[in-house]
Scaffold this active site. Structure first.
Site, PDB file in Angstrom:
ATOM      1  N   LYS A 285      23.145  33.231 -12.023  1.00  0.00           N
ATOM      2  CA  LYS A 285      22.984  32.756 -10.703  1.00  0.00           C
ATOM      3  C   LYS A 285      21.815  33.494  -9.847  1.00  0.00           C
ATOM      4  O   LYS A 285      21.597  34.854 -10.486  1.00  0.00           O
ATOM      5  CB  LYS A 285      24.283  32.893  -9.586  1.00  0.00           C
ATOM      6  CG  LYS A 285      25.321  31.948 -10.291  1.00  0.00           C
ATOM      7  CD  LYS A 285      24.916  30.706 -10.284  1.00  0.00           C
ATOM      8  CE  LYS A 285      25.985  29.702 -11.049  1.00  0.00           C
ATOM      9  NZ  LYS A 285      26.230  29.359 -12.222  1.00  0.00           N
ATOM     10  N   ASP A 286      21.235  33.021  -8.965  1.00  0.00           N
ATOM     11  CA  ASP A 286      20.264  33.594  -8.231  1.00  0.00           C
ATOM     12  C   ASP A 286      20.621  35.206  -7.601  1.00  0.00           C
ATOM     13  O   ASP A 286      21.843  35.123  -7.381  1.00  0.00           O
ATOM     14  CB  ASP A 286      19.585  32.822  -6.987  1.00  0.00           C
ATOM     15  CG  ASP A 286      18.833  31.841  -7.482  1.00  0.00           C
ATOM     16  OD1 ASP A 286      18.753  31.630  -8.976  1.00  0.00           O
ATOM     17  OD2 ASP A 286      18.263  30.986  -6.771  1.00  0.00           O
TER      18      ASP A 286
END
Length: 640
Positions: A285-286
């Site tokens: 995930k970012d």
């Protein structure tokens, strides 16, 4: 990512300007599990214990190849043993001084030892043992009651005299990992007498654990070492042992804010006294976002995990949905991701009036909803400077090419490029930057020449090395997609590759991609419009993929030749890398998209304009699709 990479759009609406990721709260990512539920939903189920039928944008050519080669995202979950975190800076510095002493005294008979301190918890002792041996395979770790001591390993010394230090390090890491079904292959060896000495050493020292065999390939002879299969029947277990096994794995939903996945895992592993590789997850995930994702940790009970909640919260992490499960979470076991995004400071392109913004937004969102967007890889897939180089010194320089910003990691990279001093750069590099720290340690140990750079790459786990080759392939795929649309247009043409199987098969990585399902468009099919644009697939470069039989196929050959890959054979023997390749659909579509345009007042004194429009938008994307790319199509802007 280069600014011109995403300059090809498939819709003709005007778009608008705006800014994304003004704060983590403006970019919220929630994983969708294989049952189609948000992982932060109260009703989320133990979905990863069932066989998945999830969507995927990367179609593997051969399931067996897929199982034997780790996914590129696995690089952030495997063997990231940062001694600065595990031992603490003081003890880690003592250990580095000790290793230098061992190197200087090489060949002397007198044994020297160092105490790393006492570790009452057995899980923590296991972490220290494996992390030290991973970073310094030439050391032996021993426990005396709760104290851990290190000394030079005579077995390593013997193997290094038969092979090389680099090979000996890789071999000892392979032995220590004990991954079922794994194998290690020494470099080719034309001397039968020498091969016999290697066989004898491995059999004498590790014969109960592994078996060795020589084989010949392309007139070169290699020794391969395989872990022995366990044929013994497991002993009968008590009810208590069976109950304990149920809690061997604990799943939870992790909420993190402005944190890299590796940084979060490294911190949790240090707090819990386990290895970073004991954590498994479905996808990366970012960092510049608030993200929710499912994770599973091995050897930790729900109760023990919940005891550490307050320590996690200090690092900006929250955990929920904690419960026991029966197995780890595998990469790719998700349907996709749900995005809640805010785009701020909206204004039209060109001379269009602000009053027409509502119309521009509606037209843009509806176009992308109906037609989709070019399925580019987003910038988080590859950092700046990603490339494949036969010259290992040049590849190391690319590895340490800094990005924009003046944070510690970029300062450390700039310092290395300016001075070449790996030791000083290592001191600057943040603890969670495991790949960079492993590379710098190796360069400090072996020097920064061609041989030292090869050993630097070999100091990284195999899956980390593969990551950089995959990053290069992703960049090539992006360029190929742009060339395909600009040169051949927006409908399938003769020579294109299309997916001729079922739509389900296109999205399901558990269904093997047989050659007949990858179809080459004929001239008759082009004329009769048999296929549509969303059926086109482009190959990710590799050894086993089919390339288009038109101008795009020639483009691939020319593009790869620029980097010395004219044969399209993605094997880097010196780094023990091999990439078979896969296919990725040219287009992707957001699902369940909603939006609302809002205005708010600017603080006084900033501008004459009192109303500042912003756009809230939500949608779902399949796994491996990028929200920034979808927004780029909506806004007609290149976003990063």
């Amino acid at each position: 990512m280069e600014r011109n990479t995403l300059s090809c759009f498939i819709s003709d609406h005007e778009g608008f300007h705006g800014t994304i990721k003004n704060s983590p709260q403006d970019f919220v990512v929630i994983e969708i599990d294989i049952n189609g539920q948000l992982v932060n939903s109260p009703n989320v189920q133990e979905g990863h214990t069932k066989r998945p039928s999830q969507p995927s944008q990367a179609i593997k050519r051969d399931d067996k190849l897929k199982q034997s080669k780790p996914d590129d995202t696995e690089v952030l979950n495997q063997d990231c043993f940062d001694l600065n975190v595990i031992l603490g800076p003081v003890v880690n510095k003592e250990l580095e001084h000790f290793t230098n002493k061992v190197r200087v005294r090489a060949g002397e008979q007198e044994k020297v030892e160092l105490s790393l301190g006492t570790y009452p918890d057995k899980h923590q002792r296991a972490v220290v043992h494996r992390a030290v041996r991973y970073n310094f395979p030439f050391l032996q770790t021993v426990t005396n009651q709760s104290e851990i001591r290190v000394r030079e390993d005579p077995d390593f010394k013997e193997l290094a005299s038969l092979a090389s230090e680099g090979e000996a390090e890789e071999f000892f890491r392979f032995i220590d990992a004990k991954v079922p079904g794994s194998a290690f292959t020494f470099l080719p060896d034309d001397s039968k007498e020498h091969r016999t000495s290697v066989h004898h050493f491995v059999s004498r020292r590790f014969g109960k654990l592994v078996e060795t065999k020589s084989f010949t390939d392309q007139q070169k002879t290699f020794i391969t070492v395989r872990l022995r299969e366990r044929n013994k029947q497991p002993k009968k277990r008590t009810i208590a042992e069976c109950q304990e096994e149920v809690t061997l794995y604990t799943t939870f939903t992790l909420r993190k804010e402005n944190l890299e996945t590796l940084e979060a895992i490294s911190y949790m592993a240090a707090v819990l006294g386990v290895l970073p590789s004991d954590f498994t997850y479905a996808g990366i995930k970012d960092k510049r976002a608030i993200t929710y994702q499912a994770m599973v940790v091995k050897k930790i009970s729900p109760e023990r995990l919940l005891d550490k909640v307050s320590e996690f919260e200090r690092k900006g992490m929250q955990i929920s949905h904690v419960r026991p499960v029966s197995e780890p979470l595998k990469l790719g076991r998700l349907q996709g991701n749900h995005f809640d995004l805010v785009i701020r400071d909206l204004k039209p392109h060109g001379k269009t009036q602000l009053a027409e913004l509502q119309h521009l937004v509606k037209e843009a969102v509806e176009n992308v909803k109906n037609r989709g967007f070019v399925n580019y890889y987003g910038p988080q897939r590859f950092g700046s400077g990603s490339c494949v180089q036969a010259d290992q010194e040049a590849s190391v320089k690319l590895f340490f090419t800094p990005e924009d910003g003046n944070d510690l990691q970029n300062k450390a990279k700039r310092h290395f490029l300016l001075t070449g001093n790996a030791k000083e750069s290592l001191a600057l590099m943040p603890a969670y930057k495991a790949r960079e720290r492993l590379m710098l340690r190796a360069l400090h140990r072996y020097g920064s020449g061609q041989e030292g750079c090869i050993r630097g790459w070999l100091s990284l786990p195999h899956s980390m090395r593969v990551f950089y080759l995959h990053s290069y392939c992703s960049r090539v795929w992006n360029e190929a997609a742009k060339y395909r649309l600009q040169t051949l247009g927006f409908k399938p043409v003769q020579g294109d590759l299309v997916w001729a199987g079922s739509e389900k098969g296109l999205k399901d990585t558990t269904e093997e991609l047989n050659t007949p399902q990858v179809h080459v468009v004929t001239s008759v099919q082009e004329k009769d419009d048999v296929f549509s644009l969303d059926q086109i697939i482009l190959p990710m470069p590799g050894n086993s993929v089919k390339y288009p039989e038109n101008l795009l196929g020639q483009w691939y050959q020319d593009r790869l030749a620029q980097d010395g890959l004219g044969s399209s054979r993605f094997r880097v023997t010196s780094l023990k890398l091999n990439v078979p390749g896969c296919y990725r659909p040219l287009l992707a579509k957001p699902q369940n998209i909603t939006y609302s345009l809002q205005t708010s007042e600017k603080p006084q004194g900033q501008s004459d304009q009192t109303c500042v429009p912003s756009l809230s938008v939500t949608f779902d994307l399949d796994a491996s699709c990028y929200a920034t790319v979808c927004l780029g199509e909506i806004m007609k802007s290149n976003l990063s």
